[in-house]
Scaffold this motif. Structure first.
Motif, PDB file in Angstrom:
ATOM      1  N   SER A 122       4.465   8.777  38.872  1.00  0.00           N
ATOM      2  CA  SER A 122       4.899   8.181  40.121  1.00  0.00           C
ATOM      3  C   SER A 122       4.316   8.989  41.269  1.00  0.00           C
ATOM      4  CB  SER A 122       6.431   8.186  40.212  1.00  0.00           C
ATOM      5  OG  SER A 122       6.865   7.695  41.462  1.00  0.00           O
ATOM      6  N   LEU A 123       3.826   8.293  42.299  1.00  0.00           N
ATOM      7  CA  LEU A 123       3.202   8.947  43.446  1.00  0.00           C
ATOM      8  C   LEU A 123       3.947   8.572  44.717  1.00  0.00           C
ATOM      9  CD1 LEU A 123       0.848  10.571  44.698  1.00  0.00           C
ATOM     10  CD2 LEU A 123      -0.453   8.433  44.781  1.00  0.00           C
ATOM     11  N   ARG A 124       4.345   9.578  45.505  1.00  0.00           N
ATOM     12  CA  ARG A 124       4.992   9.349  46.790  1.00  0.00           C
ATOM     13  C   ARG A 124       4.163  10.024  47.881  1.00  0.00           C
ATOM     14  NH1 ARG A 124      10.350   7.932  46.466  1.00  0.00           N
ATOM     15  NH2 ARG A 124      10.009   7.278  48.651  1.00  0.00           N
ATOM     16  N   VAL A 125       4.034   9.336  49.004  1.00  0.00           N
ATOM     17  CA  VAL A 125       3.246   9.840  50.129  1.00  0.00           C
ATOM     18  C   VAL A 125       4.176  10.011  51.323  1.00  0.00           C
ATOM     19  CG1 VAL A 125       1.282   9.417  51.645  1.00  0.00           C
ATOM     20  CG2 VAL A 125       1.188   8.677  49.250  1.00  0.00           C
ATOM     21  N   ALA A 126       4.295  11.247  51.799  1.00  0.00           N
ATOM     22  CA  ALA A 126       5.270  11.544  52.858  1.00  0.00           C
ATOM     23  C   ALA A 126       5.035  10.719  54.108  1.00  0.00           C
ATOM     24  CB  ALA A 126       5.222  13.039  53.191  1.00  0.00           C
ATOM     25  N   SER A 127       3.771  10.550  54.501  1.00  0.00           N
ATOM     26  CA  SER A 127       3.479   9.829  55.735  1.00  0.00           C
ATOM     27  C   SER A 127       3.653   8.324  55.593  1.00  0.00           C
ATOM     28  CB  SER A 127       2.047  10.135  56.197  1.00  0.00           C
ATOM     29  OG  SER A 127       1.103   9.728  55.212  1.00  0.00           O
ATOM     30  N   MET A 128       3.833   7.835  54.357  1.00  0.00           N
ATOM     31  CA  MET A 128       4.093   6.408  54.110  1.00  0.00           C
ATOM     32  C   MET A 128       5.294   6.312  53.167  1.00  0.00           C
ATOM     33  SD  MET A 128       0.251   4.810  53.764  1.00  0.00           S
ATOM     34  CE  MET A 128      -0.329   6.030  52.585  1.00  0.00           C
ATOM     35  N   PRO A 129       6.477   6.663  53.634  1.00  0.00           N
ATOM     36  CA  PRO A 129       7.635   6.836  52.752  1.00  0.00           C
ATOM     37  C   PRO A 129       8.081   5.576  52.019  1.00  0.00           C
ATOM     38  CG  PRO A 129       8.307   6.890  55.052  1.00  0.00           C
ATOM     39  CD  PRO A 129       6.818   6.960  55.041  1.00  0.00           C
ATOM     40  N   TYR A 130       7.774   4.394  52.556  1.00  0.00           N
ATOM     41  CA  TYR A 130       8.234   3.159  51.928  1.00  0.00           C
ATOM     42  C   TYR A 130       7.111   2.407  51.202  1.00  0.00           C
ATOM     43  CZ  TYR A 130      12.291   3.941  54.910  1.00  0.00           C
ATOM     44  OH  TYR A 130      13.388   4.494  55.523  1.00  0.00           O
ATOM     45  N   ALA A 131       5.921   2.983  51.150  1.00  0.00           N
ATOM     46  CA  ALA A 131       4.787   2.296  50.539  1.00  0.00           C
ATOM     47  C   ALA A 131       4.942   2.225  49.023  1.00  0.00           C
ATOM     48  CB  ALA A 131       3.487   3.000  50.905  1.00  0.00           C
ATOM     49  N   ASP A 132       4.673   1.040  48.456  1.00  0.00           N
ATOM     50  CA  ASP A 132       4.681   0.900  47.006  1.00  0.00           C
ATOM     51  C   ASP A 132       3.257   1.087  46.476  1.00  0.00           C
ATOM     52  OD1 ASP A 132       3.288  -1.479  47.512  1.00  0.00           O
ATOM     53  OD2 ASP A 132       5.092  -2.720  47.328  1.00  0.00           O
ATOM     54  N   LYS A 133       3.079   0.962  45.160  1.00  0.00           N
ATOM     55  CA  LYS A 133       1.773   1.227  44.559  1.00  0.00           C
ATOM     56  C   LYS A 133       0.699   0.276  45.087  1.00  0.00           C
ATOM     57  CE  LYS A 133       3.034   3.495  40.231  1.00  0.00           C
ATOM     58  NZ  LYS A 133       2.820   3.540  38.763  1.00  0.00           N
ATOM     59  N   PHE A 134       1.058  -0.990  45.266  1.00  0.00           N
ATOM     60  CA  PHE A 134       0.091  -1.968  45.768  1.00  0.00           C
ATOM     61  C   PHE A 134      -0.374  -1.590  47.172  1.00  0.00           C
ATOM     62  CE2 PHE A 134      -0.756  -5.849  48.220  1.00  0.00           C
ATOM     63  CZ  PHE A 134      -1.831  -6.357  47.501  1.00  0.00           C
ATOM     64  N   GLN A 135       0.555  -1.225  48.027  1.00  0.00           N
ATOM     65  CA  GLN A 135       0.217  -0.855  49.394  1.00  0.00           C
ATOM     66  C   GLN A 135      -0.638   0.411  49.443  1.00  0.00           C
ATOM     67  OE1 GLN A 135       4.294  -0.755  50.716  1.00  0.00           O
ATOM     68  NE2 GLN A 135       4.079  -2.660  51.877  1.00  0.00           N
ATOM     69  N   LEU A 136      -0.334   1.373  48.573  1.00  0.00           N
ATOM     70  CA  LEU A 136      -1.134   2.596  48.523  1.00  0.00           C
ATOM     71  C   LEU A 136      -2.561   2.288  48.080  1.00  0.00           C
ATOM     72  CD1 LEU A 136       1.395   5.118  46.939  1.00  0.00           C
ATOM     73  CD2 LEU A 136       0.675   4.982  49.330  1.00  0.00           C
ATOM     74  N   HIS A 137      -2.712   1.380  47.144  1.00  0.00           N
ATOM     75  CA  HIS A 137      -4.044   0.982  46.669  1.00  0.00           C
ATOM     76  C   HIS A 137      -4.837   0.343  47.805  1.00  0.00           C
ATOM     77  CE1 HIS A 137      -6.478  -0.829  43.090  1.00  0.00           C
ATOM     78  NE2 HIS A 137      -7.241  -0.272  44.004  1.00  0.00           N
ATOM     79  N   ILE A 138      -4.205  -0.572  48.530  1.00  0.00           N
ATOM     80  CA  ILE A 138      -4.873  -1.237  49.643  1.00  0.00           C
ATOM     81  C   ILE A 138      -5.261  -0.226  50.714  1.00  0.00           C
ATOM     82  CG2 ILE A 138      -4.566  -2.873  51.541  1.00  0.00           C
ATOM     83  CD1 ILE A 138      -4.986  -4.179  48.822  1.00  0.00           C
ATOM     84  N   TYR A 139      -4.358   0.697  51.024  1.00  0.00           N
ATOM     85  CA  TYR A 139      -4.640   1.705  52.038  1.00  0.00           C
ATOM     86  C   TYR A 139      -5.833   2.571  51.620  1.00  0.00           C
ATOM     87  CZ  TYR A 139      -4.019   5.567  55.280  1.00  0.00           C
ATOM     88  OH  TYR A 139      -4.234   6.526  56.233  1.00  0.00           O
ATOM     89  N   ALA A 140      -5.881   2.956  50.347  1.00  0.00           N
ATOM     90  CA  ALA A 140      -6.988   3.782  49.865  1.00  0.00           C
ATOM     91  C   ALA A 140      -8.311   3.040  49.993  1.00  0.00           C
ATOM     92  CB  ALA A 140      -6.743   4.180  48.401  1.00  0.00           C
ATOM     93  N   ALA A 141      -8.305   1.740  49.667  1.00  0.00           N
ATOM     94  CA  ALA A 141      -9.519   0.944  49.765  1.00  0.00           C
ATOM     95  C   ALA A 141      -9.982   0.822  51.213  1.00  0.00           C
ATOM     96  CB  ALA A 141      -9.285  -0.443  49.170  1.00  0.00           C
TER      97      ALA A 141
END
Length: 217
Positions: free
Chosen positions: A100-119
């Motif tokens: 499981s990955l949590r990002v402090a600056s995006m506290p409510y982001a789910d895995k899909f959102q993190l993937h989109i942000y990385a892209a």
């Protein structure tokens, strides 16, 4: 109880020795734990690499992920690019059902959102690189002398301008909409800071930086 394994990364030994970069990461992680983590929570360990984000075989990252898998904990980072700047690498981590990955600056982001942000972040870096090269080519075509500057200064200046322009384009729609709605520069700056959106240089927003972003439109 929610469990976390903290992972931090700086790119150079100088940053690691001085604490530059690490202090900001610690601050963001502390904000997340105090404001967004379930209570009670437990921090199982903190791991730090002094490596480029392009390297996948960072020893401390591997150790952090191994501990997280063993304990059913989440790997907590300040920002997504502390894990990696590669969308392919991040996608692989997000597909790991044991991690499981949590990002402090995006506290409510789910895995899909993190993937989109990385892209999107990877596309932005590629665009900035191309814009920098184009800006240098245009300067040379106009006959501008670049050789008189200290080696690398012209390239760094062009890169900084390109990064600022690209960042302004990304946040400008939000800023412009708030401005057209009658919000003051101070109110817009306060809102961006409250949302955790940093400036192009990673700092806090002020009325002057909001005005500068609007001026790049």
């Amino acid at each position: 109880m929610e469990k976390f394994v903290i992972y931090r990364r700086v790119s150079t030994k100088r940053q690691g020795d001085s604490g530059l970069g690490l202090e900001a990461q610690d601050r963001d992680i502390r904000i997340f734990l105090n404001s967004y983590a379930e209570v009670p929570f437990e921090v199982l360990g903190t791991f730090t690499d002094v490596e480029s984000g392009s390297k996948a075989d960072r020893p401390q990252l591997q150790a952090a992920m191994q501990l997280a898998r063993q304990e059913g904990a989440a790997v907590l980072v300040a920002k997504l690019d502390r894990i990696s700047r590669s969308v392919a690498f991040i996608a692989g981590l997000l597909e790991d059902k044991r991690l499981s990955l949590r990002v402090a600056s995006m506290p409510y982001a789910d895995k899909f959102q993190l993937h989109i942000y990385a892209a999107l972040a990877e596309q932005e870096r590629e665009f900035i690189s191309r814009r920098t090269k184009a800006a240098l080519a245009e300067a040379r075509a106009r006959g501008k002398v670049l050789g008189g500057l200290r080696k690398g200064t012209a390239e760094r200046n062009a890169a900084a301008r390109a990064k600022a322009d690209a960042f302004a384009e990304k946040v400008l729609p939000t800023i412009s909409a708030r401005k057209e709605a009658g919000a003051s520069l101070q109110a817009i700056a306060d809102e961006l800071n409250a949302l955790g959106v940093a400036t192009a240089r990673g700092g806090a927003w002020h009325p002057s930086t909001v005005r500068n972003a609007l001026g790049r439109s």
